[in-house]
Design a protein around this motif. Structure first.
Motif, PDB file in Angstrom:
ATOM      1  N   ASP A  86       0.765  -1.147   0.000  1.00  0.00           N
ATOM      2  CA  ASP A  86       0.044  -0.049  -0.017  1.00  0.00           C
ATOM      3  C   ASP A  86       0.843   1.410  -0.073  1.00  0.00           C
ATOM      4  N   ALA A  87       1.943   1.264   1.006  1.00  0.00           N
ATOM      5  CA  ALA A  87       2.864   2.290   0.829  1.00  0.00           C
ATOM      6  C   ALA A  87       3.551   2.596  -0.289  1.00  0.00           C
ATOM      7  N   LEU A  88       3.790   1.638  -1.030  1.00  0.00           N
ATOM      8  CA  LEU A  88       4.317   1.930  -2.545  1.00  0.00           C
ATOM      9  C   LEU A  88       3.640   2.283  -3.626  1.00  0.00           C
ATOM     10  N   GLY A  89       2.219   2.277  -3.284  1.00  0.00           N
ATOM     11  CA  GLY A  89       1.184   2.622  -4.556  1.00  0.00           C
ATOM     12  C   GLY A  89       0.666   1.290  -4.921  1.00  0.00           C
ATOM     13  N   THR A  90      -0.464   1.026  -5.408  1.00  0.00           N
ATOM     14  CA  THR A  90      -1.295   0.274  -5.906  1.00  0.00           C
ATOM     15  C   THR A  90      -1.475   0.126  -7.359  1.00  0.00           C
ATOM     16  N   THR A  91      -0.940   0.827  -8.266  1.00  0.00           N
ATOM     17  CA  THR A  91      -0.707   0.791  -9.535  1.00  0.00           C
ATOM     18  C   THR A  91       0.597   0.561 -10.179  1.00  0.00           C
ATOM     19  N   GLY A  92       0.898   0.073 -11.334  1.00  0.00           N
ATOM     20  CA  GLY A  92       2.009  -0.090 -11.736  1.00  0.00           C
ATOM     21  C   GLY A  92       2.744  -1.117 -11.217  1.00  0.00           C
ATOM     22  N   THR A  93       4.006  -1.225 -11.835  1.00  0.00           N
ATOM     23  CA  THR A  93       4.795  -2.370 -11.401  1.00  0.00           C
ATOM     24  C   THR A  93       5.601  -1.926 -10.135  1.00  0.00           C
ATOM     25  N   ILE A  94       5.548  -2.989  -9.275  1.00  0.00           N
ATOM     26  CA  ILE A  94       6.276  -2.939  -7.881  1.00  0.00           C
ATOM     27  C   ILE A  94       7.343  -4.012  -7.907  1.00  0.00           C
ATOM     28  N   GLU A  95       8.536  -3.844  -7.923  1.00  0.00           N
ATOM     29  CA  GLU A  95       9.703  -4.630  -7.812  1.00  0.00           C
ATOM     30  C   GLU A  95       9.783  -5.237  -6.233  1.00  0.00           C
ATOM     31  N   PRO A  96       9.991  -6.613  -6.312  1.00  0.00           N
ATOM     32  CA  PRO A  96       9.908  -7.325  -4.845  1.00  0.00           C
ATOM     33  C   PRO A  96      10.858  -6.683  -3.804  1.00  0.00           C
ATOM     34  N   ALA A  97      12.203  -6.240  -4.428  1.00  0.00           N
ATOM     35  CA  ALA A  97      13.267  -5.587  -3.585  1.00  0.00           C
ATOM     36  C   ALA A  97      12.579  -4.127  -2.730  1.00  0.00           C
ATOM     37  N   GLN A  98      11.697  -3.438  -3.769  1.00  0.00           N
ATOM     38  CA  GLN A  98      10.961  -2.286  -3.302  1.00  0.00           C
ATOM     39  C   GLN A  98       9.935  -2.921  -1.953  1.00  0.00           C
ATOM     40  N   VAL A  99       9.420  -3.822  -2.104  1.00  0.00           N
ATOM     41  CA  VAL A  99       8.595  -4.327  -1.018  1.00  0.00           C
ATOM     42  C   VAL A  99       9.401  -4.689   0.263  1.00  0.00           C
ATOM     43  N   ALA A 100      10.602  -5.396  -0.042  1.00  0.00           N
ATOM     44  CA  ALA A 100      11.499  -5.809   1.251  1.00  0.00           C
ATOM     45  C   ALA A 100      11.995  -4.483   1.961  1.00  0.00           C
ATOM     46  N   GLU A 101      12.410  -3.560   0.929  1.00  0.00           N
ATOM     47  CA  GLU A 101      12.493  -2.101   1.671  1.00  0.00           C
ATOM     48  C   GLU A 101      11.683  -1.571   2.516  1.00  0.00           C
ATOM     49  N   ARG A 102      10.551  -1.730   1.907  1.00  0.00           N
ATOM     50  CA  ARG A 102       9.401  -1.018   2.610  1.00  0.00           C
ATOM     51  C   ARG A 102       9.138  -1.629   3.696  1.00  0.00           C
ATOM     52  N   LEU A 103       9.126  -2.918   3.784  1.00  0.00           N
ATOM     53  CA  LEU A 103       8.803  -3.858   5.059  1.00  0.00           C
ATOM     54  C   LEU A 103       9.506  -3.344   6.338  1.00  0.00           C
ATOM     55  N   PHE A 104      10.662  -2.888   6.277  1.00  0.00           N
ATOM     56  CA  PHE A 104      11.456  -2.674   7.363  1.00  0.00           C
ATOM     57  C   PHE A 104      11.081  -1.159   7.693  1.00  0.00           C
ATOM     58  N   HIS A 105      10.345  -0.332   7.276  1.00  0.00           N
ATOM     59  CA  HIS A 105       9.953   0.813   7.408  1.00  0.00           C
ATOM     60  C   HIS A 105       8.417   0.929   7.829  1.00  0.00           C
ATOM     61  N   THR A 106       7.941  -0.416   8.027  1.00  0.00           N
ATOM     62  CA  THR A 106       6.331  -0.720   8.226  1.00  0.00           C
ATOM     63  C   THR A 106       6.099  -0.922   9.609  1.00  0.00           C
ATOM     64  N   SER A 107       5.306  -0.400  10.338  1.00  0.00           N
ATOM     65  CA  SER A 107       4.701  -0.583  11.605  1.00  0.00           C
ATOM     66  C   SER A 107       3.254  -1.304  11.551  1.00  0.00           C
ATOM     67  N   TYR A 108       2.903  -2.551  12.109  1.00  0.00           N
ATOM     68  CA  TYR A 108       1.790  -3.170  11.894  1.00  0.00           C
ATOM     69  C   TYR A 108       1.284  -3.684  13.184  1.00  0.00           C
ATOM     70  N   THR A 109       0.049  -3.506  13.699  1.00  0.00           N
ATOM     71  CA  THR A 109      -0.501  -4.091  14.885  1.00  0.00           C
ATOM     72  C   THR A 109      -1.496  -5.031  14.441  1.00  0.00           C
ATOM     73  N   GLY A 110      -1.205  -6.308  14.595  1.00  0.00           N
ATOM     74  CA  GLY A 110      -1.987  -7.367  13.705  1.00  0.00           C
ATOM     75  C   GLY A 110      -3.019  -8.118  15.018  1.00  0.00           C
ATOM     76  N   VAL A 111      -3.277  -9.232  14.549  1.00  0.00           N
ATOM     77  CA  VAL A 111      -4.234 -10.112  15.407  1.00  0.00           C
ATOM     78  C   VAL A 111      -3.341 -10.648  16.758  1.00  0.00           C
ATOM     79  N   ALA A 112      -2.143 -10.990  16.431  1.00  0.00           N
ATOM     80  CA  ALA A 112      -1.290 -11.496  17.399  1.00  0.00           C
ATOM     81  C   ALA A 112      -0.327 -10.514  18.208  1.00  0.00           C
ATOM     82  N   LYS A 113       0.072  -9.683  17.461  1.00  0.00           N
ATOM     83  CA  LYS A 113       1.127  -8.859  18.360  1.00  0.00           C
ATOM     84  C   LYS A 113       1.431  -7.740  17.588  1.00  0.00           C
ATOM     85  N   PRO A 114       2.265  -6.515  18.027  1.00  0.00           N
ATOM     86  CA  PRO A 114       2.531  -5.250  17.255  1.00  0.00           C
ATOM     87  C   PRO A 114       3.932  -5.900  16.584  1.00  0.00           C
TER      88      PRO A 114
END
Length: 725
Positions: free
Chosen positions: A660-688
């Motif tokens: 979502d943070a990378l934008g929902t249209t166009g091509t998104i490289e897996p490496a971009q997803v990986a980079e964004r993951l580590f700048h993402t906070s998420y409070t889920g069902v189990a834990k933060p």
């Protein structure tokens, strides 16, 4: 290697761009050709980083240092523009894998190959040291492998001996596990050539054994072992004496007692070549690595065509099929549809999903679930698959989405060789945005390095990166969303401080658990519960009677006892001994003990034991998210969620948040997803889920583990450790 996008330039600095070799938060690396047709790797830095004066100064230095080196085993800079808005540099293109990729993915090297590797890297370091430069980050990821010998790369943190690094004053420059003790202690100060030799010793030990000599895990723990403990040299006994002597010498804690680069080179080299540059060594690499080099060289000769704009959704091939991969409505795709309530046939492609639903055509991002679904730990893998499928269905059912998710399941049966084969299949398919799993330790150890080498984000849900010997510092796309083994004492410490305050704690260190028991005792001694005192009492791995060690522990009059071990059977013996001694205080242990064998063997003696675990029991949580997840799970599968189901559900949510943070249209490289993951906070069902800043991008372990207690012969969920009264 991926096709150029519409926004990529055709030419840069006299180079014709051919394909993308990789992309991340810092910039893009292209395959390019010079005007004479020579292939190069061209690195372009994003403007926002180049705007930082310190960063640009570091980039100028990297170019200057690498340009001045002419040795055979270093990668030369062929052109650069350090003053452009988006500065760039071009280096000779090296089509081979890194040493990290080769060893982690294909196994350790034979001793002859390690000798050749050491001699040539020593020659490269000798050239650096001769001009008063220190590399400071000699590690497997900075060593590329080609048929005539290795290539040492990345001089971005190299500096003159005695100079100050362009980092914060308290920053550690280098990679934990391969940096020297003086680097770990000095934090940015003067480091000499001997530091590179220590790193070289770590690299050679790793190449020869496939293991890091100072282990893996959280950076502080690795740094502590580097400074204060002897290296783990298991497996080096069969090496030729000269190579073993070189490794031992390089790993000396005292810089003054390490050999020089020239001495290492001489020790590992035939006398005929000690006076000049070593000749190429065409037969030095194992055949399996040579095949990987050949494959990448062939791909470089046939780069994919540039995409003219947004990637075509359905371009027919000569056979009349779409260019995109079509997943039949059966197996994994059918389960996605069934979970979401969609009954029509759906073509799941990377670019879109055509369906009869109201959402029309939307891009589809495919996630791969890699797990043991049929082997000895199939219950764990199946629980994760179910949780992930529910998350995919929940995402696709939302009215506001800009893309759909698809889940493709891969079963390794718990077999490491099969896991490697699956990883190669997923990587070659080029249609996956991220991988969840593998679910077991052995398979994670085998497959995660292959995913990381291909810049695919790989999210470990249940496999412990510590136990698997994986490092988030060296595997840059490895994302671990569970508390690692190195932080297992935190919940126990919290419990014995806040819930059952204990100013005197006894640890029964079960030596049958090896280094795990040592770490438990060390951590609790360093940070005692309630700020009190901790005594440690060891029981030998061959001792079945826990009576004597329990008597010794209770002589210290503890208010709490911690079983520092991993065996359910031996934990039961400890429980019986404590019950016979009528100990009435708190007793704690760790998740490996949570097995039926412990309850059966201990009987009533197990009652009251409190155990740490890195997974939740969603059906016992009281949050709205946990209740909704449990209800959906019951409806879909007719059972309560099993261990790790909620965590897999959250892994999908975390990945979706990053996309979502990378934008929902166009091509998104897996490496971009990986980079964004580590700048993402998420409070889920189990834990933060949050990640620490810095090179390790490890998950913040705070509030991410849970406590269970034995009550009436069963493990009862108490809650997240920070929420247990």
């Amino acid at each position: 290697m991926q096709a150029l996008r519409a926004e990529d330039p055709e030419h840069l600095g006299g180079h014709r761009l051919l394909a993308r070799l990789g992309a991340g938060g810092m910039g893009v690396v292209y395959l390019a050709r010079t005007g004479e047709g020579t292939p190069v790797a061209l690195k372009v830095i994003r403007a926002e980083y180049a705007a930082d004066p310190a960063f640009r100064a570091r980039f100028r230095r990297e170019v200057r240092l690498a340009t001045g080196l002419t040795g055979r085993w270093v990668v030369a800079v062929t052109a650069a523009d350090t003053e452009a808005r988006e500065p760039w540099l071009a280096t000779a293109f090296v089509p081979g894998p890194s040493l990290a990729e080769a060893v982690d993915g294909l196994g350790r090297f034979p001793s002859a190959a390690v000798c050749a590797l050491g001699a040539r890297l020593a020659e490269a370091l000798d050239e650096l040291h001769a001009v008063d430069l220190v590399h400071r980050d000699v590690k497997p990821g900075n060593i590329l492998l080609v048929p005539d010998g290795p290539r040492l790369i990345d001089f971005g943190i190299a500096k003159g001996a005695g100079a100050t690094a362009l980092t914060a004053p308290d920053a550690i420059v280098g990679t934990p596990g391969y940096l020297s003790p003086e680097q770990a202690r000095t934090r940015g100060g003067a480091i000499g050539p001997a530091s590179d030799l220590f790193s070289l010793g770590c690299v050679l030990a790793y190449a020869a054994t496939g293991r890091r000599p100072f282990g893996t895990g959280e950076a502080p723990a690795v740094l502590y072992r580097t400074v204060h403990e002897a290296p783990d040299l298991t497996g080096l006994g069969q090496l030729p004496p000269p190579l073993r002597a070189v490794i031992d010498g390089c790993l000396n804690k005292d810089p003054a007692r390490r050999p020089t680069a020239a001495e290492v080179r001489a020790a590992l080299t035939d006398d005929r070549h000690r006076g000049g540059s070593l000749p190429p060594a065409p037969d030095w690499l194992p055949p399996v690595v040579l095949r990987l080099v050949a494959e990448r060289s062939a791909r470089a000769l046939d780069p994919p065509p540039r995409t003219a704009g947004p990637e075509p959704l359905d371009t027919p091939t000569a056979q009349g099929m779409s260019r995109r991969r079509i997943l039949s409505v059966g197996g994994s795709a059918a389960a996605v549809l069934a979970a979401s309530g969609t009954g029509a046939a759906v073509l799941l492609t990377r670019g879109r999903t055509a369906s009869s639903g109201s959402q029309g055509t939307l891009p589809t991002r495919t996630l791969a679930l890699h797990a043991d679904l049929t082997g000895a730990q199939k219950a764990l893998g199946q629980g994760q698959e179910r949780g992930a499928r529910l998350a995919v269905a929940a995402h696709n059912a939302r009215a506001d989405i800009g893309y759909r998710l698809a889940l493709a399941s891969y079963d390794d049966g718990g077999d490491a060789a099969r896991a490697r084969d699956i990883a190669r299949r997923v990587v070659s398919a080029r249609s996956v945005s991220a991988v969840i799993g593998p679910s077991t330790t052995a398979c994670a150890r085998a497959a995660a390095p292959l995913y990381a080498a291909a810049s695919l984000p790989v999210v470990l849900v249940s496999a412990d990166d510590d136990a698997a010997g994986l490092s988030t510092a060296s595997l840059r796309t490895l994302c671990v969303t569970r508390a690692s083994g190195s932080s297992r004492t935190l919940p126990v410490l919290f419990y014995l401080t806040r819930s059952r305050s204990s100013s005197r704690t006894a640890v029964i260190q079960d030596r049958a658990a090896g280094e795990t028991a040592v770490d438990i005792a060390r951590n609790l001694v360093a940070t005692p519960p309630s700020g009190g005192t901790v005594t440690v009492h060891q029981v030998g791995s061959g001792e079945a009677d826990f009576g004597p060690v329990v008597a010794q522990a209770l002589a210290a009059r503890p208010q709490a006892v911690v079983y520092g071990g991993t065996s359910p059977r031996r934990a039961a013996a400890c429980a019986r001994a404590l019950a016979e001694a009528r100990f009435a205080g708190a007793v704690t242990g760790f998740e490996p003990v949570m097995r039926a064998e412990f309850l059966t063997a201990a009987g009533r003696a197990a009652e009251g034991w409190v155990l740490e675990a890195p997974y939740t029991q969603a059906q016992s949580e009281h949050t709205a998210a946990a209740r909704a997840f449990t209800a959906a799970y019951r409806t879909r599968y007719g059972a309560v969620p099993g261990p790790w189901s909620a965590e897999a559900y959250d892994a999908v949510g975390l990945i979706a948040r990053a996309i979502d943070a990378l934008g929902t249209t166009g091509t998104i490289e897996p490496a971009q997803v990986a980079e964004r993951l580590f700048h993402t906070s998420y409070t889920g069902v189990a834990k933060p889920i949050r990640f620490e800043a810095g090179a390790t991008h490890a998950m913040d372990p705070a509030n991410t583990a849970f406590l269970y207690q034995v009550k009436e012969g069963a493990f009862r969920f108490l809650g997240r450790y920070d929420q247990v009264d």
